[in-house]
Design a protein around this motif. Sequence first.
Motif: not given
Length: 168
Positions: A13-16, A105-111
């Motif tokens: 997993f790359v986004n958690c 970017a994911g940690r900043e909430g981008n999806s």
Amino acid sequence: MRSLTERDIRGSFVNCSKGEAQRLSVPRDLGERDWEALDFLGWRDPGAPDRSYLVTERGNRLVGVTLRLASAQRGFLHRSMCSLCLTTHPGSGVSLMTARKAGAAGREGNSVGLYMCTDLACSLYVRGKKVPEGGGRFQESLTTEEQIERTLGNLSAFLGKLDVPGAE
């Protein structure tokens, strides 16, 4: 796709966070899967109906992404098409799934979101091993292999938008 173990899946997993990856629900039937008929492993979390997961090979590494399903349900007469495999389904057979981007970017909430088969069985639909309830696949001039390549290309494009590293 090669057969996967629980350890393979959790480490992909790359986004958690690693902690989230250790807590997520992994399918119990990994030994029974028809791995040769899968382009990616996708499943819904039985304990959290708004969560799904997808693991695929990208380049020479495994990449897993966590997905969230949008809560809006469609009526049975409404038909939608999966953006990955182009299978049509009635009602809630296709869902908008969003994934946090990888990294900062994911940690900043981008999806990024994409309409996908809710059961994530795209590989089986393309190969004719599963028929969508009340839905169907269009008759195409493309061969099954070409449809598989298109599905993989659509998946690769989605992963690229998530800033997932690997081969394009």
